[in-house]
Design a protein around this motif. Sequence first.
Motif, PDB file in Angstrom:
ATOM      1  N   ARG A   1     -10.370   1.838 -11.540  1.00 39.95           N
ATOM      2  CA  ARG A   1     -10.106   1.757 -10.114  1.00 39.95           C
ATOM      3  C   ARG A   1      -8.612   1.930  -9.829  1.00 39.95           C
ATOM      4  NH1 ARG A   1     -11.341  -3.758  -6.918  1.00 39.95           N
ATOM      5  NH2 ARG A   1      -9.496  -4.354  -8.108  1.00 39.95           N
ATOM      6  N   THR A   2      -7.790   1.261 -10.628  1.00 41.41           N
ATOM      7  CA  THR A   2      -6.353   1.357 -10.410  1.00 41.41           C
ATOM      8  C   THR A   2      -5.858   2.780 -10.656  1.00 41.41           C
ATOM      9  OG1 THR A   2      -6.070  -0.949 -11.007  1.00 41.41           O
ATOM     10  CG2 THR A   2      -4.110   0.444 -11.103  1.00 41.41           C
TER      11      THR A   2
ATOM     12  N   GLU B   1       0.807  -1.224   0.000  1.00 36.93           N
ATOM     13  CA  GLU B   1       0.000   0.000   0.000  1.00 36.93           C
ATOM     14  C   GLU B   1       0.833   1.264   0.000  1.00 36.93           C
ATOM     15  OE1 GLU B   1      -0.042  -2.402   2.268  1.00 36.93           O
ATOM     16  OE2 GLU B   1      -0.264  -1.667   4.322  1.00 36.93           O
TER      17      GLU B   1
ATOM     18  N   MET C   1       4.631  10.718  -6.935  1.00 39.30           N
ATOM     19  CA  MET C   1       3.883  11.135  -5.741  1.00 39.30           C
ATOM     20  C   MET C   1       4.757  10.977  -4.510  1.00 39.30           C
ATOM     21  SD  MET C   1       0.132   9.937  -4.584  1.00 39.30           S
ATOM     22  CE  MET C   1      -0.698  10.711  -5.969  1.00 39.30           C
TER      23      MET C   1
ATOM     24  N   TYR D   1     -13.551   3.455  -3.968  1.00 42.35           N
ATOM     25  CA  TYR D   1     -12.716   2.851  -2.920  1.00 42.35           C
ATOM     26  C   TYR D   1     -11.289   3.387  -3.005  1.00 42.35           C
ATOM     27  CZ  TYR D   1     -10.534  -0.925  -0.171  1.00 42.35           C
ATOM     28  OH  TYR D   1      -9.846  -1.658   0.769  1.00 42.35           O
ATOM     29  N   ALA D   2     -10.818   3.565  -4.253  1.00 42.30           N
ATOM     30  CA  ALA D   2      -9.428   3.972  -4.448  1.00 42.30           C
ATOM     31  C   ALA D   2      -9.282   5.475  -4.647  1.00 42.30           C
ATOM     32  CB  ALA D   2      -8.844   3.235  -5.650  1.00 42.30           C
TER      33      ALA D   2
ATOM     34  N   ARG E   1       3.754   9.618  -0.960  1.00 43.63           N
ATOM     35  CA  ARG E   1       3.432   8.220  -0.743  1.00 43.63           C
ATOM     36  C   ARG E   1       4.107   7.666   0.504  1.00 43.63           C
ATOM     37  NH1 ARG E   1      -0.317   6.197  -4.166  1.00 43.63           N
ATOM     38  NH2 ARG E   1       0.894   6.949  -5.910  1.00 43.63           N
TER      39      ARG E   1
ATOM     40  N   ALA F   1      -6.285   5.478  -7.909  1.00 42.64           N
ATOM     41  CA  ALA F   1      -5.332   5.570  -6.806  1.00 42.64           C
ATOM     42  C   ALA F   1      -4.094   6.378  -7.186  1.00 42.64           C
ATOM     43  CB  ALA F   1      -4.936   4.166  -6.350  1.00 42.64           C
ATOM     44  N   ASP F   2      -4.089   6.964  -8.391  1.00 37.09           N
ATOM     45  CA  ASP F   2      -2.956   7.755  -8.874  1.00 37.09           C
ATOM     46  C   ASP F   2      -1.621   7.056  -8.719  1.00 37.09           C
ATOM     47  OD1 ASP F   2      -4.225  10.047  -9.838  1.00 37.09           O
ATOM     48  OD2 ASP F   2      -4.475  10.833  -7.805  1.00 37.09           O
ATOM     49  N   PRO F   3      -1.474   5.911  -9.366  1.00 38.98           N
ATOM     50  CA  PRO F   3      -0.232   5.156  -9.174  1.00 38.98           C
ATOM     51  C   PRO F   3       0.973   5.860  -9.831  1.00 38.98           C
ATOM     52  CG  PRO F   3      -1.528   4.162 -10.913  1.00 38.98           C
ATOM     53  CD  PRO F   3      -2.387   5.257 -10.322  1.00 38.98           C
ATOM     54  N   ASP F   4       2.141   5.578  -9.279  1.00 39.46           N
ATOM     55  CA  ASP F   4       3.382   6.087  -9.871  1.00 39.46           C
ATOM     56  C   ASP F   4       3.926   5.140 -10.928  1.00 39.46           C
ATOM     57  OD1 ASP F   4       3.191   8.178  -8.103  1.00 39.46           O
ATOM     58  OD2 ASP F   4       4.414   7.186  -6.578  1.00 39.46           O
TER      59      ASP F   4
ATOM     60  N   ARG G   1     -12.753  -3.575   5.096  1.00 39.60           N
ATOM     61  CA  ARG G   1     -13.687  -3.162   4.049  1.00 39.60           C
ATOM     62  C   ARG G   1     -13.875  -4.199   2.945  1.00 39.60           C
ATOM     63  NH1 ARG G   1     -12.853   2.776   2.079  1.00 39.60           N
ATOM     64  NH2 ARG G   1     -14.674   2.126   0.877  1.00 39.60           N
TER      65      ARG G   1
ATOM     66  N   ARG H   1      -4.751  -3.728  -1.433  1.00 41.50           N
ATOM     67  CA  ARG H   1      -3.521  -3.159  -0.894  1.00 41.50           C
ATOM     68  C   ARG H   1      -2.761  -2.400  -1.958  1.00 41.50           C
ATOM     69  NH1 ARG H   1      -0.318  -6.758   2.921  1.00 41.50           N
ATOM     70  NH2 ARG H   1       0.301  -4.682   3.629  1.00 41.50           N
ATOM     71  N   SER H   2      -2.787  -2.911  -3.189  1.00 44.68           N
ATOM     72  CA  SER H   2      -2.068  -2.174  -4.233  1.00 44.68           C
ATOM     73  C   SER H   2      -2.803  -0.874  -4.557  1.00 44.68           C
ATOM     74  CB  SER H   2      -1.893  -3.033  -5.479  1.00 44.68           C
ATOM     75  OG  SER H   2      -3.116  -3.153  -6.150  1.00 44.68           O
ATOM     76  N   LEU H   3      -4.047  -0.725  -4.063  1.00 45.70           N
ATOM     77  CA  LEU H   3      -4.757   0.552  -4.206  1.00 45.70           C
ATOM     78  C   LEU H   3      -4.429   1.504  -3.066  1.00 45.70           C
ATOM     79  CD1 LEU H   3      -8.204  -0.866  -5.341  1.00 45.70           C
ATOM     80  CD2 LEU H   3      -6.589   0.419  -6.755  1.00 45.70           C
ATOM     81  N   GLY H   4      -3.449   1.132  -2.245  1.00 43.21           N
ATOM     82  CA  GLY H   4      -3.000   2.047  -1.206  1.00 43.21           C
ATOM     83  C   GLY H   4      -3.662   1.847   0.143  1.00 43.21           C
ATOM     84  N   LYS H   5      -4.413   0.739   0.296  1.00 38.72           N
ATOM     85  CA  LYS H   5      -5.081   0.508   1.569  1.00 38.72           C
ATOM     86  C   LYS H   5      -4.257  -0.448   2.426  1.00 38.72           C
ATOM     87  CE  LYS H   5      -8.526   2.887   0.017  1.00 38.72           C
ATOM     88  NZ  LYS H   5      -8.670   4.285   0.431  1.00 38.72           N
TER      89      LYS H   5
ATOM     90  N   GLY I   1       2.856   2.718  -4.332  1.00 40.21           N
ATOM     91  CA  GLY I   1       2.424   3.511  -5.473  1.00 40.21           C
ATOM     92  C   GLY I   1       2.434   2.725  -6.764  1.00 40.21           C
ATOM     93  N   THR I   2       2.415   1.397  -6.660  1.00 41.69           N
ATOM     94  CA  THR I   2       2.375   0.569  -7.861  1.00 41.69           C
ATOM     95  C   THR I   2       0.943   0.095  -8.056  1.00 41.69           C
ATOM     96  OG1 THR I   2       3.080  -1.225  -6.410  1.00 41.69           O
ATOM     97  CG2 THR I   2       4.753  -0.253  -7.829  1.00 41.69           C
ATOM     98  N   GLY I   3       0.315   0.582  -9.127  1.00 41.93           N
ATOM     99  CA  GLY I   3      -1.061   0.166  -9.400  1.00 41.93           C
ATOM    100  C   GLY I   3      -1.077  -1.112 -10.214  1.00 41.93           C
ATOM    101  N   VAL I   4      -1.927  -2.062  -9.819  1.00 43.08           N
ATOM    102  CA  VAL I   4      -1.960  -3.348 -10.523  1.00 43.08           C
ATOM    103  C   VAL I   4      -3.347  -3.576 -11.122  1.00 43.08           C
ATOM    104  CG1 VAL I   4      -1.550  -5.825 -10.313  1.00 43.08           C
ATOM    105  CG2 VAL I   4      -0.354  -4.244  -8.778  1.00 43.08           C
TER     106      VAL I   4
END
Lengths: 251, 251, 269, 261, 261
Positions: free
Chosen positions: B134-135, B69, E1, B94-95, E4, B138-141, D184, D172-176, B72-75
Motif C-alpha cells: 500500500r505504501t 499528504e 516526484m 486506496y493509494a 507532489r 503511493a510512489d513515495p519519494d 473514506r 494522509r501519508s498515502l497522499g490523501k 511524499g513520505t511513505g510510512v
Amino acid sequence: MLELDSLETRYGDFTFGPVDLTVGEEVLAVLGPSGSGKTTLLSTVAGIVDADGGSVTLDGRDLTGRPPETRGTGVVFQDGALFPHMTARENIAYAASATERVMELATLLEIDAVLDRTPRALSGGERQRVALARTLAADPDALLLDEPLSSLDAPIRRRLRLELHDLFDSLDIPVVYVTHDQRTASALGDRIAVLHDGQLEQIGPSSAVLERPATPFVARFTGSENVLDARVVEAGADGLLLGVGAGQLST
Amino acid sequence: MLELDSLETRYGDFTFGPVDLTVGEEVLAVLGPSGSGKTTLLSTVAGIVDADGGSVTLDGRDLTGRPPETRGTGVVFQDGALFPHMTARENIAYAASATERVMELATLLEIDAVLDRTPRALSGGERQRVALARTLAADPDALLLDEPLSSLDAPIRRRLRLELHDLFDSLDIPVVYVTHDQRTASALGDRIAVLHDGQLEQIGPSSAVLERPATPFVARFTGSENVLDARVVEAGADGLLLGVGAGQLST
Amino acid sequence: GSAVSVLAAGSLNDALENGLRERVDQRVTVESHGSARVARLVAEGQKDPDIVAVADVALFESTLRPDWYAEFATNSLVLAYDADSQGGRRVAAAGTDGWWQPLLDGDVSLGRTDPDLDPLGYRTLFALELANDHYDTETDLRAAIPDPAQLYPETQLVSQFETGAIDAAFTYRSMAVDRGYAFLDLPAAIDLGDPSLADQYGSTSYELPDGTVVSGAPISYAATLRHESGAANAVFEALIGDGYLTEFGFTVPEAYPRYTGQPPDGVAS
Amino acid sequence: MASRAETARGPDWLAVATVLGALLLCYYVLPVLSLVASQPPDVVLSRLDDPDVVGAMTTSVAASGVSTAVGTLFGVPLAYWLARTEGRTETLLTALVVLPLVLPPIVSGMVLLTVVGPDTVLGGFAATGGLPLTRSFAGVVLAQTFVASPFIVVTAKAAFEGVDDQLEAASRSLGKSRATTVRRVTLPIAWPGVLAGVTLGFARAMGEFGATIMLAYYPRTMPVQIWVSFSTAGLSEAFPVAVVLLGVAVVSLVVLNALGT
Amino acid sequence: MASRAETARGPDWLAVATVLGALLLCYYVLPVLSLVASQPPDVVLSRLDDPDVVGAMTTSVAASGVSTAVGTLFGVPLAYWLARTEGRTETLLTALVVLPLVLPPIVSGMVLLTVVGPDTVLGGFAATGGLPLTRSFAGVVLAQTFVASPFIVVTAKAAFEGVDDQLEAASRSLGKSRATTVRRVTLPIAWPGVLAGVTLGFARAMGEFGATIMLAYYPRTMPVQIWVSFSTAGLSEAFPVAVVLLGVAVVSLVVLNALGT
Ligand SMILES: [Mg+2]
Ligand SMILES: [Mg+2]
Ligand SMILES: [Mg+2]
C-alpha cells in the motif's frame, strides 16, 4: 471420553448434524472446508450455541443444555480471543486457580518473556500460545481448538504444529482439533473426521482417511486427484458401464 | 535525498532532537530502545506531528510545516495500520493511481492469493506485506518504516527481513528504518544511527557503529559487553586510577 | 399531617406562594398552570388537589362543574409597558386616556396572548371593544389593533416583554404588580375589573375554535374545596378570606367572598 | 474433574438482568401503549384531515429534518475535533456541549431569546435581512438544534474516539487530504455510532417543545399543536394528535435509518 | 516526484470543519454565557441562602442520581440484551426504546399519569402502600427515568455492540458465569461508552421539566423551582436559579465522571 449422540444444530438454512462421535484420550482432527460446520460443532459441544437435538456427554456427565461455564470444555479460538484490556499474564490468571499455575504454563508454552504485554503487543504466535495457556489454566476435561494456527505465517505455523503435537501427547483428555488444512489434520490427528455440509462424511485413523477416502468429496478435499465424474450408461449383471467425459469405463 | 536540519519536536517532557541527518539513496537504520524517540523521528519527518524547530527537506523540496499528504513520505507502521473496512486489495488500491499497479505490487510482495481478504483474516506477515504494498502504491519519494517486523514471529521475521533487504536495494529512494533490534538494523541498514533519549548518539556505516561504539550507551545497547561502571579513584599525571566494583584499574 | 394541595391559576401563583403560605400554619403545596389547563387537569382526573382556584368563573360553569365555589377576588386588565423603549414611552406619554393612539399608529410593538388558548387573550379583545365606546374612537380598535404577530403563549409573552422585545403588553394588574412592571391602569369601564359593570362587559363576546362563545364578564377568581379536612378547610378560609390579595395587585370587592351553590357546613361559617 | 457439576451457580444473574431490562422496556411501552390503545384508529386517522395537524406534521418533519441536518453538518465536525483533542481542552469543551442538556428546554428558550430575539443585535440583523429568528421556521430550527444537536455531538464523539488515529496518519501519508481521510476512512468506520447519534438527535428534535414554544410558537410543530389541542379541548383532542406524532416519528426514524445504512 | 507540490489542495476542509464545529460550540456557549454573565455573582450566591432553592437543589441532585442509578441498573442490562439480540426483534425493541424521546415531555407526563396516576390500579396500590407515585420523590424519579434513561440504553447498546461476542464465549468456556463475564470482560471494554450514556442520562434528568411538572411538581426540582420563580417574579428571579442549576449540574457531572473513570 467425549460422546456426541445424534447432535444437531440449526442456524437459519444451515443444519449441522445429526452427528454421532466418540473421542477418547486422543486427538480427533475434524477436517472440512469453510462452511462445513466445524465451528458449529465446537460451539455446540462447548455450549456456546444451543443444540437443537441430541446430546453431549463428557466423562459420563451429560452436558446437554448446560451453560458453557459448567461443561469443562476448553476452547482455543482462531485468533486467540484474548481479552484486550488485560495483559497476557492477566488473561491466563483469569482462568487459573493459582498464580503458580500461570508461571508453570508460561514456562511450558515459552511465553515468560511476554507475560506483561497486552494482546496488541504480541505476535501472532505468541497470541496463540497465550490463548492455549489460558485455556489450559482452566483445567479443561476436553480441549477444543478452532483452527488456532490458521492466522499464522507458514514458518511459525509449522513450528507450533510440532509443539502442539507434543503438548497433546502429554494431555490425557479428548482433544478435538478443527481445521481446513489437510496437512495439519494429518500431522496432529490420531483420527480424522471429515465434515461436509454439516455431515460427517468419513471418520477413521488418519492414514485410512487420507489413503482410502470413502466418498468423492473426501477424496477431493483431502487432495486425492483420481476422482472422476461419471454417469451410469448401462447397468448389467456383470457390472456398470460408466460414461466419463467423452469415454467409457466398465466395472 | 532526505535532509533533517536541527529538527526538534517536544512532547510534554520529552524532547526529540535537535537532530541533523542526511539520508541519500540508501537505507538508514535508526536503532534505539523504546522511548528513545524513533517513532517521533518518523512522525515528524512524515508530518504526522509538527516539528517545534528545524527543517526537513526531501529532494530539495522544503517539507517543513507541510501537511503529510503533500510530503511524499511513505510510512509503514508497526502493525500495518490497514483499513479494517477494506480488503487487502482495496487497501492497496486506496493509494494506487491505477489497478495495474495493485497487481504489480501484489505480485512483487507475493500477496496475490490474499488480496480479497480483510485485514482481520490476514496473518501477521501478510498484513505487513499488504501494508508495504500500500505504501509503495503511493510512489513515495522516501520510505519510512516503524519497526514493521517487530510484531512478527521470529521465523517469518527472518524471512521478511531478507525480502526487505532485496526490496530496498531495488528502490532508488531514501529509506529510514526504525528498530530496537540490533540484528535487524545491521541486516538492513547501509548506515546505522543510534538514538538515545531523543538525541543521536552515533551515526556511521553499520559495521563501524557496531564495532566501534562511540559512547557507553551505544556499546551497551548494540550488545558489546565490555563496558564497566567505574569511578575515578585517583587522577594522576600518568593516568587515572579507576574503581570498578571491588577492584581497581589504572589507565 | 400531609400538606394541603392547591392547584391554582398561574396569575395567583405569587400571591399564594408568597402571601398565603406565610399566613397559614398548615403546610401548603401550590401548583400553578394556566387556568384552562388547571380545569382540564382536574376534570380529566390527572391532578387531584384539595383546592382548585381559577382565574375565570366560566371554567367552573363549563370544563369543571363543582357543586359549589366561592369567588374571592377580582383582577383587572392593565397595559404594561417597557419604559426603556421608545414605543413604551409613547404609551406612557399617551396615558390612560390616549394609550390606544400609539397602538393604532403602529409604532409600538404590542404583545398579547392567544385568545384561543387563554382567557387573558380574549379578555384583551373585550377590552379593545369596550374601549371603542368608552373613548368614542373613530376606528374600531378591536378590528384595527390586533395582528396575529402579536400572539404569544403566556410564558413567551412575559419573557419577550422582560427581555425588551415587546414595548407593551396587555396583562393582569396582579402580574404587573408582582413583577414590578410599569403599567397604565385602564378605566373601570374597559378593564373588566368591576363586578358592578358586569352587564356592560357582557356586551362583548368571542367564539372559541370549538364553537363555544364566551361573553365578557368581570375577571373574578373562584375557588372550590374538593377534599374536606381540618387543614384544608383552614387553608381554604385563608385563601378566600384573608386580606393578603390586595398586596399582590388583586381587588377584593365588598361582596366577596361570594358563593355559588351550597358550600358544606365547614366552609362559609 | 467431577467437581465441575458443583460449580457455584448462585442466583441466575442473566435472568435477573433480563427481568430488569424487560421491566424498563415495559415502563417505556406501557404508557405509549395505553396512549395508542385509548385512541380509536378512526379518531386518529380523522386528525389527518385537520389542516392544523397536517401543517404541524409538515413543520415538525421539515424542521426536525433541517435541525438534524444542521446538527450533523456542524456537530459531526465538532465531534471529530473533540475526539481528536486531548486533555483539559477536551474536558472543558465537552462539558460545554453537555450544558444545553442540563438546562430545562423552556429556560433554554428564554436564554436563546436573549441572544437571537428580535431586539438583539443578531436577531435584529437577521430580521431586517428577511429571516426573522423567532416566530418563524428558522426559530423552530434554532430551538430544536440547541436542544437536540448535543446528542449528535456526544454520541459521534464517542464513535470517532473508537477509530485508531494511526489509520488517519496512514491515510494522509498515502497522499490523501484530511477531508478525504475522514470521508473514506474515519467516517465509514465510525458510521454506526454517528448514525445512532443522528437518530437520537432527530427523535429529540421531533419531541422538542419547551424551547420551541419560547422561540417560535408559529409555525406550530406537532408538540406545540398537541399543547394547543390540550389547552383548548383537553386530552380527547390532544392524545389523537400525540398518536399521530408517534406514527410520524416512527416512520421518519425508519426512513432515516434505512437511508443511513 | 516533482508534481507532489501541486497535489490539489482545494478548499481547506479541515478549516471549514473547524469553523463549523466552532460555530455550533458558540451557539451552545453564547446563550449560556449570556445567562451567566447577566447575573451578578452575589445575586446568584444569595440564592444559596434561599431554603426553596436549596431544597430544590437537593431534590434535583438526589432524584437525578436515583433516576440515573435506576436507568443504569435497568437500562444497562436492557442495552446488553438488545446488543446481543439480532434481527427484527432488535429493531423493534430498539424503536420502542426511542419512543419516549419522541414524545414531548409534558405529553409523556400526561401519559404516565394514565399509568401511575393516583386513580390507576398501579398508582392506587402504591399509594395505599405508602409510596405515592405522583406528587412525591418517587414521581420525580419516575418522570426523569422515563425521559432520560433511553439515552443510557441507546448509548450503552452501541458500546456493547462494539465488544466482540467471541470474548464472552471465551470467558464462559473458561468456567466463568455470564454475570462474571459481563462484569470482568464485557463491561470493562464497553465502559467508556456506557459512561457516556450515563452522563447524557444524568444531564437530561437534571434538566427534565415537562414530565416532572405533570407527575410531581412537589417536591420541587431545580427546573420546577426556576419555573415557579419565573411565574411569580419573572426572568430576574428565574435566571439566577438557572445559573445555580448550571453550577450544580457541572459539579455533579464532573463528580460522576471522576467516579466513573
Ligand atoms: Mg515506537
Ligand atoms: Mg479525545
Ligand atoms: Mg445487536
